[in-house]
Design an enzyme around this catalytic site. Structure first.
Site, PDB file in Angstrom:
ATOM      1  N   GLY A  10     -14.567 -17.492   4.589  1.00 44.38           N
ATOM      2  CA  GLY A  10     -13.244 -17.947   4.145  1.00 44.38           C
ATOM      3  C   GLY A  10     -13.331 -19.435   3.846  1.00 44.38           C
ATOM      4  N   GLY A  12     -11.073 -21.357   2.487  1.00 43.51           N
ATOM      5  CA  GLY A  12      -9.732 -21.905   2.248  1.00 43.51           C
ATOM      6  C   GLY A  12      -9.558 -23.188   3.045  1.00 43.51           C
ATOM      7  N   VAL A  14      -8.577 -23.830   6.279  1.00 45.36           N
ATOM      8  CA  VAL A  14      -9.196 -23.942   7.607  1.00 45.36           C
ATOM      9  C   VAL A  14     -10.719 -23.897   7.489  1.00 45.36           C
ATOM     10  CG1 VAL A  14      -9.384 -22.912   9.903  1.00 45.36           C
ATOM     11  CG2 VAL A  14      -7.188 -22.866   8.719  1.00 45.36           C
ATOM     12  N   GLY A  15     -11.227 -22.985   6.642  1.00 47.15           N
ATOM     13  CA  GLY A  15     -12.684 -22.812   6.530  1.00 47.15           C
ATOM     14  C   GLY A  15     -13.377 -24.051   5.983  1.00 47.15           C
ATOM     15  N   ASN A  96      -4.899  -8.083   6.570  1.00 46.41           N
ATOM     16  CA  ASN A  96      -5.921  -8.894   7.236  1.00 46.41           C
ATOM     17  C   ASN A  96      -6.907  -8.018   8.015  1.00 46.41           C
ATOM     18  OD1 ASN A  96      -5.165 -11.232   6.075  1.00 46.41           O
ATOM     19  ND2 ASN A  96      -4.090 -12.083   7.836  1.00 46.41           N
ATOM     20  N   THR A 120      -8.549 -15.848  11.944  1.00 51.52           N
ATOM     21  CA  THR A 120      -7.544 -15.146  11.133  1.00 51.52           C
ATOM     22  C   THR A 120      -6.424 -14.584  12.017  1.00 51.52           C
ATOM     23  OG1 THR A 120      -9.331 -14.517   9.653  1.00 51.52           O
ATOM     24  CG2 THR A 120      -7.269 -13.306   9.404  1.00 51.52           C
ATOM     25  N   ASN A 121      -5.201 -14.724  11.540  1.00 50.94           N
ATOM     26  CA  ASN A 121      -4.024 -14.180  12.243  1.00 50.94           C
ATOM     27  C   ASN A 121      -3.712 -12.763  11.813  1.00 50.94           C
ATOM     28  OD1 ASN A 121      -2.978 -16.090  14.097  1.00 50.94           O
ATOM     29  ND2 ASN A 121      -2.412 -17.417  12.376  1.00 50.94           N
ATOM     30  N   ARG A 152      -1.602 -29.047  20.724  1.00 49.07           N
ATOM     31  CA  ARG A 152      -0.239 -29.329  20.235  1.00 49.07           C
ATOM     32  C   ARG A 152       0.647 -29.799  21.387  1.00 49.07           C
ATOM     33  NH1 ARG A 152       0.109 -24.258  15.969  1.00 49.07           N
ATOM     34  NH2 ARG A 152      -0.568 -25.492  14.180  1.00 49.07           N
ATOM     35  N   HIS A 176      -1.219 -15.842  20.989  1.00 52.13           N
ATOM     36  CA  HIS A 176      -0.940 -16.912  20.032  1.00 52.13           C
ATOM     37  C   HIS A 176       0.367 -16.572  19.331  1.00 52.13           C
ATOM     38  CE1 HIS A 176      -1.674 -20.183  17.387  1.00 52.13           C
ATOM     39  NE2 HIS A 176      -1.808 -19.446  16.313  1.00 52.13           N
TER      40      HIS A 176
HETATM   41  P1  A3D Z   1      -6.359 -19.922   2.985  1.00 51.43           P
HETATM   42  O1  A3D Z   1      -6.395 -21.366   2.598  1.00 51.43           O
HETATM   43  O2  A3D Z   1      -5.541 -18.974   2.197  1.00 51.43           O
HETATM   44  O3  A3D Z   1      -7.872 -19.388   3.025  1.00 51.43           O
HETATM   45  C1  A3D Z   1      -8.225 -18.056   3.236  1.00 51.43           C
HETATM   46  C2  A3D Z   1      -9.474 -17.785   2.421  1.00 51.43           C
HETATM   47  O4  A3D Z   1      -9.971 -16.487   2.762  1.00 51.43           O
HETATM   48  C3  A3D Z   1      -9.245 -17.794   0.900  1.00 51.43           C
HETATM   49  O5  A3D Z   1     -10.098 -18.735   0.275  1.00 51.43           O
HETATM   50  C4  A3D Z   1      -9.591 -16.366   0.481  1.00 51.43           C
HETATM   51  O6  A3D Z   1     -10.183 -16.273  -0.805  1.00 51.43           O
HETATM   52  C5  A3D Z   1     -10.572 -15.971   1.585  1.00 51.43           C
HETATM   53  N1  A3D Z   1     -10.798 -14.523   1.694  1.00 51.43           N
HETATM   54  C6  A3D Z   1      -9.893 -13.511   1.612  1.00 51.43           C
HETATM   55  N2  A3D Z   1     -10.517 -12.330   1.770  1.00 51.43           N
HETATM   56  C7  A3D Z   1     -11.829 -12.589   1.986  1.00 51.43           C
HETATM   57  C8  A3D Z   1     -12.971 -11.786   2.235  1.00 51.43           C
HETATM   58  N3  A3D Z   1     -12.886 -10.454   2.319  1.00 51.43           N
HETATM   59  N4  A3D Z   1     -14.161 -12.395   2.388  1.00 51.43           N
HETATM   60  C9  A3D Z   1     -14.255 -13.745   2.312  1.00 51.43           C
HETATM   61  N5  A3D Z   1     -13.217 -14.566   2.090  1.00 51.43           N
HETATM   62  C10 A3D Z   1     -12.010 -13.993   1.930  1.00 51.43           C
HETATM   63  O7  A3D Z   1      -5.865 -19.767   4.491  1.00 51.43           O
HETATM   64  P2  A3D Z   1      -6.110 -20.801   5.713  1.00 51.43           P
HETATM   65  O8  A3D Z   1      -7.516 -21.306   5.641  1.00 51.43           O
HETATM   66  O9  A3D Z   1      -4.987 -21.754   5.789  1.00 51.43           O
HETATM   67  O10 A3D Z   1      -5.963 -19.805   6.962  1.00 51.43           O
HETATM   68  C11 A3D Z   1      -6.927 -18.792   7.171  1.00 51.43           C
HETATM   69  C12 A3D Z   1      -6.515 -17.850   8.295  1.00 51.43           C
HETATM   70  O11 A3D Z   1      -6.499 -18.566   9.526  1.00 51.43           O
HETATM   71  C13 A3D Z   1      -5.105 -17.260   8.136  1.00 51.43           C
HETATM   72  O12 A3D Z   1      -5.097 -15.915   8.592  1.00 51.43           O
HETATM   73  C14 A3D Z   1      -4.262 -18.129   9.073  1.00 51.43           C
HETATM   74  O13 A3D Z   1      -3.099 -17.472   9.517  1.00 51.43           O
HETATM   75  C15 A3D Z   1      -5.264 -18.332  10.191  1.00 51.43           C
HETATM   76  N6  A3D Z   1      -4.984 -19.481  11.077  1.00 51.43           N
HETATM   77  C16 A3D Z   1      -5.036 -19.258  12.405  1.00 51.43           C
HETATM   78  C17 A3D Z   1      -4.792 -20.291  13.289  1.00 51.43           C
HETATM   79  C18 A3D Z   1      -4.849 -20.046  14.755  1.00 51.43           C
HETATM   80  O14 A3D Z   1      -4.594 -20.937  15.535  1.00 51.43           O
HETATM   81  C19 A3D Z   1      -5.203 -18.737  15.243  1.00 51.43           C
HETATM   82  C20 A3D Z   1      -4.491 -21.559  12.798  1.00 51.43           C
HETATM   83  C21 A3D Z   1      -4.478 -21.765  11.413  1.00 51.43           C
HETATM   84  C22 A3D Z   1      -4.730 -20.705  10.547  1.00 51.43           C
END
Ligand code: A3D
Length: 319
Positions: A10, A12, A14-15, A96, A120-121, A152, A176
């Site tokens: 991922g 995005g 966070v990644g 998800n 991931t959530n 936080r 969470h």
């Molecule tokens: P975002 O910036 O949308 O990034 C997600 C990425 O995942 C995108 O680049 C997508 O293309 C990619 N993706 C989707 N499907 C696939 C797949 N099958 N294989 C590989 N890549 C894929 O989201 P984000 O980075 O802001 O958040 C990512 C996740 O983390 C979400 O589910 C958030 O809810 C979660 N999150 C959790 C917390 C916790 O504290 C638990 C905090 C922040 C975000």
């Protein structure tokens, strides 16, 4: 110097931020994987061009192929969808699950020795799913949430008392979301119990702001959710694993009798090291905190049942 190989799935918000921090802290060589053609490759190239200025020695590369998981010591899963207008909670859960389930299987196939760290959530449910679908032992499957929720709360207490938040310690357990469980006896400010500087009412207001911490940021951002502090939380856990520090941090882990709970994944204090979860730490809890943890476990268990139904109702499309 040879650095461990970490894969971040991922690319995005966070990644990519996690990848940057891993490189900056000299913790790993990182493969960033995303399903979107070119996204991980482009961000990896950009990060490599930061290296001469920031002075990190590791490499970052991007890929769309799961074969690049091979040799990973740690796989961090941030792949997922955010909730879109018109999408129900169940739709998001199923969507998800269809992303995280197959990724967990790919980890088992290409990097069976790896530790799997889920972001991931909905977090607790995605950890339960990853545990099941990867078949990895529970010591090597965990989720990041408690470190963020604790940070936080520490930030809000620091702000309220006008002290550096690094002088505030706190442990937030449970699930969470609305049922997170701040452990009052764990909260100190400059080494003193928080109850000596804040009233129960003031503390409860800060606990509620912590429960709403993610939503407060979404309200500002509108089209995305928090990622700087979440990435810092991931990297704190990754550092404990990759540097084998044996640090005790809150993490979502599968319970088999600890805290009187089983068949559930929930935020508890764990000792982290090179092998993953070395032990689940038994922390003294007040009766109300124990009850709150049991209530959180019941809610997660119910979610696990809904998850099975949601996935069955919309099966994974054939690759
Ligand atoms: P975002 O910036 O949308 O990034 C997600 C990425 O995942 C995108 O680049 C997508 O293309 C990619 N993706 C989707 N499907 C696939 C797949 N099958 N294989 C590989 N890549 C894929 O989201 P984000 O980075 O802001 O958040 C990512 C996740 O983390 C979400 O589910 C958030 O809810 C979660 N999150 C959790 C917390 C916790 O504290 C638990 C905090 C922040 C975000």
């Amino acid at each position: 110097m040879s650095l461990p190989h970490v894969t971040v799935v991922g690319a995005g918000q966070v990644g990519a931020t996690t990848t940057h921090l891993l490189a900056l802290q000299g913790l790993a060589n990182v493969t960033l994987v995303d399903i979107v053609e070119g996204l991980a490759e482009g961000k990896a190239l950009d990060l490599m061009q930061a290296a001469p200025m920031e002075g990190f020695a590791g490499w970052v590369r991007g890929s769309t192929a799961y074969a690049s998981l091979a040799g990973s010591r740690l796989v961090i899963v941030t792949a997922g969808l955010a909730r879109k207008p018109g999408m129900t909670r169940e739709d998001l859960l199923a969507a998800n699950a269809r992303i995280v389930g197959p990724i967990a299987e790919q980890v088992a196939a290409h990097a069976p020795q790896a530790i799997l760290l889920i972001v991931t959530n909905p977090l607790d449910l995605m950890v339960a799913l990853a545990l099941k679908r990867s078949g990895l032992p529970r010591t090597r499957v965990m989720g990041m949430a408690g470190v963020l929720d604790s940070a936080r709360l520490r930030a809000f207490i620091g702000e309220r008392l006008q002290v550096p938040s690094s002088t505030v310690q706190a442990m937030v357990l449970g699930s969470h979301g609305e049922l997170m469980v701040p452990i009052v006896s764990s909260i100190t400010v400059g080494g003193k119990p928080v109850t000596s500087v804040l009233s129960a009412q003031e503390l409860e207001a800060l606990f509620q702001r912590t429960r709403d911490g993610g939503a407060e940021i979404v309200r500002y951002l509108k089209t995305g959710s928090a990622f700087y502090a979440p990435a810092s939380g991931v990297v704190e856990m990754a550092g404990a694993i990759l540097r084998d520090t044996h640090a005790t941090l809150p993490a979502c882990a599968a319970l088999e009798g600890e805290y009187g709970l089983r068949d559930v994944c929930l935020g508890v204090p764990v000792q982290l090291g090179a092998k993953g979860i070395e032990r689940i730490v038994d922390m003294p809890l007040a009766p109300a905190e124990r009850q709150a943890l049991t209530a959180a476990a019941a809610q997660v268990r119910e979610g696990i049942a809904r998850l099975s139904a949601a996935v069955a109702a919309s099966p994974t499309p054939a690759p």
